[in-house]
Design a protein around this motif. Structure first.
Motif, short mmCIF file in Angstrom:
data_model
loop_
_atom_site.label_atom_id
_atom_site.label_comp_id
_atom_site.label_asym_id
_atom_site.label_seq_id
_atom_site.Cartn_x
_atom_site.Cartn_y
_atom_site.Cartn_z
N GLY A 1 0.78 -1.23 0.00
CA GLY A 1 0.00 0.00 0.00
C GLY A 1 0.81 1.27 0.00
N GLY A 2 2.14 1.16 -0.08
CA GLY A 2 2.97 2.36 -0.11
C GLY A 2 2.85 3.09 -1.43
N ARG A 3 3.00 4.40 -1.39
CA ARG A 3 2.94 5.23 -2.59
C ARG A 3 4.20 6.07 -2.70
NH1 ARG A 3 -2.22 5.99 -0.40
NH2 ARG A 3 -1.65 8.09 0.29
N THR A 4 4.62 6.32 -3.91
CA THR A 4 5.85 7.07 -4.15
C THR A 4 5.78 8.46 -3.53
OG1 THR A 4 6.15 5.90 -6.25
CG2 THR A 4 7.45 7.91 -5.91
N GLY A 5 6.76 8.76 -2.68
CA GLY A 5 6.84 10.07 -2.05
C GLY A 5 5.93 10.29 -0.87
N ASP A 6 5.10 9.30 -0.53
CA ASP A 6 4.13 9.46 0.56
C ASP A 6 4.65 8.80 1.83
OD1 ASP A 6 1.86 9.80 2.12
OD2 ASP A 6 0.93 7.97 1.36
N VAL A 7 4.81 9.59 2.88
CA VAL A 7 5.21 9.03 4.18
C VAL A 7 4.27 9.52 5.28
CG1 VAL A 7 7.64 8.73 3.61
CG2 VAL A 7 6.85 10.93 4.49
N SER A 8 3.11 9.99 4.89
CA SER A 8 2.17 10.53 5.88
C SER A 8 0.97 9.63 6.12
CB SER A 8 1.69 11.92 5.45
OG SER A 8 1.10 11.87 4.16
N SER A 9 0.58 8.85 5.13
CA SER A 9 -0.59 7.99 5.31
C SER A 9 -0.21 6.75 6.11
CB SER A 9 -1.16 7.58 3.95
OG SER A 9 -0.26 6.71 3.28
N PRO A 10 -1.16 6.21 6.88
CA PRO A 10 -0.87 4.99 7.65
C PRO A 10 -0.44 3.82 6.77
CG PRO A 10 -2.89 6.03 8.43
CD PRO A 10 -2.49 6.76 7.19
N ASP A 11 -1.04 3.70 5.59
CA ASP A 11 -0.69 2.59 4.70
C ASP A 11 0.78 2.67 4.27
OD1 ASP A 11 -3.19 1.51 4.84
OD2 ASP A 11 -3.91 2.40 2.97
N SER A 12 1.22 3.87 3.92
CA SER A 12 2.60 4.03 3.47
C SER A 12 3.59 3.84 4.61
CB SER A 12 2.80 5.42 2.84
OG SER A 12 2.13 5.50 1.60
N LEU A 13 3.23 4.28 5.80
CA LEU A 13 4.12 4.10 6.95
C LEU A 13 4.28 2.62 7.29
CD1 LEU A 13 2.98 7.04 9.24
CD2 LEU A 13 5.12 6.86 7.96
N LEU A 14 3.17 1.90 7.27
CA LEU A 14 3.25 0.46 7.53
C LEU A 14 4.02 -0.25 6.42
CD1 LEU A 14 2.44 -1.89 9.34
CD2 LEU A 14 0.30 -2.08 8.04
N ALA A 15 3.79 0.19 5.19
CA ALA A 15 4.52 -0.39 4.06
C ALA A 15 6.02 -0.14 4.18
CB ALA A 15 3.99 0.18 2.75
N LEU A 16 6.39 1.04 4.66
CA LEU A 16 7.80 1.36 4.85
C LEU A 16 8.43 0.43 5.89
CD1 LEU A 16 10.33 3.07 4.44
CD2 LEU A 16 9.39 4.72 6.09
N LEU A 17 7.71 0.16 6.95
CA LEU A 17 8.21 -0.77 7.97
C LEU A 17 8.45 -2.15 7.36
CD1 LEU A 17 8.87 -1.61 10.87
CD2 LEU A 17 6.42 -2.00 11.23
N TRP A 18 7.50 -2.65 6.59
CA TRP A 18 7.67 -3.95 5.94
C TRP A 18 8.83 -3.92 4.96
CZ3 TRP A 18 5.98 -7.62 8.57
CH2 TRP A 18 4.73 -7.61 9.18
N CYS A 19 9.00 -2.81 4.28
CA CYS A 19 10.10 -2.67 3.33
C CYS A 19 11.45 -2.77 4.04
CB CYS A 19 9.98 -1.33 2.60
SG CYS A 19 11.40 -0.89 1.57
N VAL A 20 11.60 -2.04 5.14
CA VAL A 20 12.85 -2.06 5.90
C VAL A 20 13.14 -3.46 6.42
CG1 VAL A 20 13.99 -1.22 7.99
CG2 VAL A 20 12.75 0.38 6.52
N LEU A 21 12.13 -4.11 6.97
CA LEU A 21 12.32 -5.45 7.52
C LEU A 21 12.66 -6.46 6.43
CD1 LEU A 21 9.45 -5.58 10.18
CD2 LEU A 21 11.90 -5.22 10.57
N THR A 22 12.01 -6.32 5.28
CA THR A 22 12.30 -7.23 4.16
C THR A 22 13.72 -7.05 3.66
OG1 THR A 22 9.98 -7.23 3.48
CG2 THR A 22 11.60 -7.93 1.84
#
Length: 226
Positions: free
Chosen positions: A119-140
């Motif tokens: 659910g992450g979107r390019t340049g978006d770090v404010s929505s809950p979906d993108s923040l959770l997606a960033l966490l999964w990205c870092v862990l992966t």
């Protein structure tokens, strides 16, 4: 070891080919600046023993995934690791250089796809979906990158790969998460101040490198005494 190396090279090649088949690259000023920073950071690695090394590239690659996209992040990984291979001293053997390059390309590819599929979107770090997606990205990214190195080091040294991972890499997860937090800050500042915000990556990576350099020998010495 040969079969494992061939598998990593094949997967890295597949990831690169799959990426090249989906659209054109956006070589913006942000990308070029990140590329310069990543090439400067790439040679700053620390030898952890058992042929395991730790790099300061992660924030640049995760930042590229979030700010630019998977294709640009993979190109960043490939060019910076090729540069490291070319200028690093002592120079890695060919098979080790190719392994490192494919490892980072594959980790970036998987981390990037996890980010956008979550659910992450390019340049978006404010929505809950993108923040959770960033966490999964870092862990992966962390899991793939450190697991591949641990397996390779374990096979080469004939020791348990999980032992290599636990002793050499498990404790670095905090800095990986901190790198993800830095990406959030940079993305927010970039919306207001432009690409100047990317300069924040440099001091963070330098501090991480010197922290690892100071902390790991002491931790290893304490472990040796116990």
């Amino acid at each position: 070891m040969t079969a494992f190396l061939a598998m990593v090279l094949a997967l890295g090649g597949f990831a690169a080919l799959e990426t090249l088949m989906h659209g054109a690259l956006n070589l913006s000023a942000d990308f070029l600046l990140l590329l310069v920073f990543a090439c400067v950071a790439a040679p700053h690695t620390l030898n952890l023993g058992h042929n395991a090394r730790i790099s300061t590239l992660q924030p640049f690659l995760v930042g590229a995934i979030v700010l630019l996209g998977v294709r640009e992040a993979m190109l960043l990984a490939a060019v910076s690791m090729a540069y490291f291979w070319a200028v690093g001293r002592p120079r890695f053997e060919v098979h080790k250089g190719l392994f490192n390059l494919c490892n980072f390309v594959l980790s970036t590819w998987l981390g990037g796809h996890v980010y956008y599929l979550s659910g992450g979107r390019t340049g978006d770090v404010s929505s809950p979906d993108s923040l959770l997606a960033l966490l999964w990205c870092v862990l992966t990214f962390f899991a793939v990158n450190t697991a591949l190195v641990s397996i390779a080091a374990g096979l080469e040294q004939k020791i348990d790969p999980f032992r290599v991972w636990y002793e050499k890499y498990s404790w670095t997860i905090n800095s990986q998460l901190a790198g993800g937090s830095l990406v959030i800050l940079i993305a927010m500042l970039r919306q207001r101040y432009g690409l100047q915000a990317l300069f924040l990556l440099v001091p963070f990576c330098l501090m991480s490198y010197h922290f690892y350099k100071a902390y790991f020998p002491r931790a290893a010495q304490r472990a040796h005494k116990t």
